[in-house]
Design a protein around this motif. Structure first.
Motif, short mmCIF file in Angstrom:
data_model
loop_
_atom_site.label_atom_id
_atom_site.label_comp_id
_atom_site.label_asym_id
_atom_site.label_seq_id
_atom_site.Cartn_x
_atom_site.Cartn_y
_atom_site.Cartn_z
N ASP A 179 9.16 -68.67 74.76
CA ASP A 179 8.30 -67.74 75.61
C ASP A 179 9.13 -67.74 76.97
OD1 ASP A 179 6.09 -66.14 76.29
OD2 ASP A 179 5.49 -67.92 77.66
N ARG A 180 9.21 -66.46 77.24
CA ARG A 180 10.03 -66.28 78.76
C ARG A 180 11.41 -67.18 78.74
NH1 ARG A 180 4.19 -64.99 78.56
NH2 ARG A 180 3.74 -63.44 80.30
N SER A 181 12.09 -67.30 77.49
CA SER A 181 13.19 -68.09 77.49
C SER A 181 14.18 -67.23 78.33
CB SER A 181 13.57 -68.38 76.11
OG SER A 181 12.92 -69.04 75.29
N PHE A 223 10.73 -69.26 81.98
CA PHE A 223 10.59 -68.81 83.36
C PHE A 223 9.01 -68.57 83.67
CE2 PHE A 223 14.91 -67.97 82.30
CZ PHE A 223 15.70 -68.65 83.39
N PRO A 224 8.28 -69.36 83.90
CA PRO A 224 7.11 -69.14 83.77
C PRO A 224 6.55 -68.65 85.23
CG PRO A 224 7.25 -71.40 84.22
CD PRO A 224 8.58 -70.94 83.75
N ASP A 225 5.49 -67.76 85.16
CA ASP A 225 5.03 -67.39 86.68
C ASP A 225 4.60 -68.41 87.60
OD1 ASP A 225 5.76 -64.59 85.91
OD2 ASP A 225 3.69 -64.23 84.98
N ASN A 226 3.83 -69.32 86.94
CA ASN A 226 3.14 -70.36 87.79
C ASN A 226 3.96 -71.67 87.31
OD1 ASN A 226 1.64 -72.53 89.01
ND2 ASN A 226 -0.03 -71.18 88.89
N THR A 227 5.00 -72.05 88.07
CA THR A 227 5.71 -73.40 87.81
C THR A 227 4.89 -74.73 87.64
OG1 THR A 227 6.44 -73.66 89.97
CG2 THR A 227 7.89 -72.20 88.51
N ALA A 228 3.88 -74.81 88.68
CA ALA A 228 2.72 -75.71 88.66
C ALA A 228 1.94 -75.75 87.25
CB ALA A 228 1.97 -75.87 89.75
N ALA A 229 1.98 -74.97 86.52
CA ALA A 229 1.08 -74.74 85.36
C ALA A 229 1.84 -73.90 84.09
CB ALA A 229 -0.18 -73.86 85.47
N LEU A 281 21.36 -61.54 82.32
CA LEU A 281 20.41 -61.94 81.33
C LEU A 281 20.52 -63.41 81.73
CD1 LEU A 281 18.14 -61.27 79.64
CD2 LEU A 281 19.81 -61.48 77.65
N ILE A 282 19.68 -64.15 82.05
CA ILE A 282 19.61 -65.79 82.14
C ILE A 282 18.77 -66.38 81.21
CG2 ILE A 282 20.41 -65.55 84.75
CD1 ILE A 282 17.62 -66.39 85.56
N GLU A 283 18.87 -67.65 80.78
CA GLU A 283 18.08 -68.40 79.79
C GLU A 283 17.90 -69.83 80.25
OE1 GLU A 283 18.43 -69.20 75.03
OE2 GLU A 283 20.33 -68.99 76.06
N ASN A 284 16.87 -70.12 79.99
CA ASN A 284 16.35 -71.53 80.10
C ASN A 284 15.44 -71.92 78.90
OD1 ASN A 284 15.01 -73.92 80.85
ND2 ASN A 284 15.21 -73.39 83.03
N LEU A 285 16.07 -72.77 78.12
CA LEU A 285 15.42 -73.41 76.75
C LEU A 285 14.48 -74.30 77.06
CD1 LEU A 285 18.34 -73.17 74.35
CD2 LEU A 285 16.51 -71.38 74.65
N LEU A 286 14.76 -75.16 78.32
CA LEU A 286 13.59 -76.12 78.34
C LEU A 286 12.39 -75.94 78.97
CD1 LEU A 286 16.25 -78.65 79.88
CD2 LEU A 286 15.77 -78.52 77.87
N THR A 287 12.22 -75.01 79.93
CA THR A 287 11.02 -74.62 80.60
C THR A 287 10.54 -73.01 80.44
OG1 THR A 287 12.02 -74.13 82.72
CG2 THR A 287 11.27 -76.78 82.13
#
Length: 271
Positions: free
Chosen positions: A34-36, A113-119, A105-111
């Motif tokens: 999701d949002r990777s 790119f959530p709208d709310n990084t605290a949640a 086009l960037i990628e983050n497989l760990l987290t």
């Protein structure tokens, strides 16, 4: 019995989602896939519907296993396919040409790119909430409203706005369980509800925001007084997931149970 009615993940932030039958929880709490990916401009800013209306007309298909993305412009027939690893430069060139400025086009497989990084956990809404809000606009179907809200997990067999039970006071959290996974409801999310999938839809509803405001005062005055829902673009619930839930799986059909309400571990919860 409240249960998971559907699960959607959005491989590229701000673009179309795909329906899945199950989703794996990452160590960050996000759903795998999701949002990777995210589209960024030269300044490193996300290219999204809030900053660029062209995103509304971009359609995406995505084969997660093969890592192949299909892109096309809404209203056209031609769809161009790219392998997101081997043809990254090609997809960036196509997107840059479409938007009219250089993008990556960037990628983050760990987290992701959530709208709310605290949640960063999956966002949640009830299916009836989507249907209710869609019913206020004769030519906006449920799928269109689903696309606008872009929640990950839909809860079935509950009334509209049931998800408000997952967010009490601003200094509290609600712990609930989906299947075997424990979640914490953190705060109401703010999807880009006012974005439109087509220029025609935008023209058809010039009073979109006014209608939402009127409905807010009509059916949700108590929530307004509490400050939980300052406008109807806050219809989904953001969540956190404990790290020990990593690798657990949420399935369609999993039962949803509210466990307890407790004080937040933080002095304040980010808005």
């Amino acid at each position: 019995m409240s249960y998971v009615a559907s699960i959607h993940i959005y491989p590229v932030k701000s673009l179309d989602g795909i329906a899945v039958s199950q989703a794996t929880i990452l160590a960050s709490g996000a759903l795998e896939g999701d949002r990777s990916f995210a589209i960024c401009d030269a300044a490193g800013e996300f290219v999204n519907t809030k900053r660029n209306s062209g995103v509304c007309f971009l359609r995406l298909s995505f084969d997660i296993k093969k890592r192949i993305a299909g892109l096309k412009i809404q209203g056209t027939e031609q769809e161009i396919f790219f392998h997101v690893d081997r043809e990254r430069l090609g997809i960036e060139s196509w997107l840059s040409s479409y938007f009219g400025f250089p993008v990556k086009l960037i990628e983050n497989l760990l987290t992701g790119f959530p709208d709310n990084t605290a949640a960063p956990g999956p966002s949640i809404i009830s299916t009836e909430t989507i249907a209710e809000v869609a019913s206020w606009f004769p030519r906006v179907c449920v799928n269109e409203m689903r696309h606008r809200l872009r929640a990950n997990i839909e809860i079935g067999d509950v009334p509209a706005f049931w998800e408000d039970h997952l967010f009490p006071q601003a200094d509290e959290i609600v712990r609930f369980k989906i299947g075997t996974v424990i979640f914490e409801g953190i705060n109401p999310g703010q999807p880009c509800l006012l974005s439109t999938r087509s220029y025609a839809a935008k023209e058809a509803y010039p009073d979109f925001k006014n209608i939402l405001t009127a409905k807010q005062k009509e059916i949700m005055p108590d929530l307004v007084k509490k400050g939980h829902l300052n406008h109807f673009s806050r219809l989904i619930i953001n969540t956190r997931v404990p790290p020990q839930a990593a690798e657990e799986i949420v399935h369609i059909g999993d039962e949803v149970q509210i466990l307890n309400v407790s004080k937040s571990l933080f002095n304040t919860i980010p808005d």
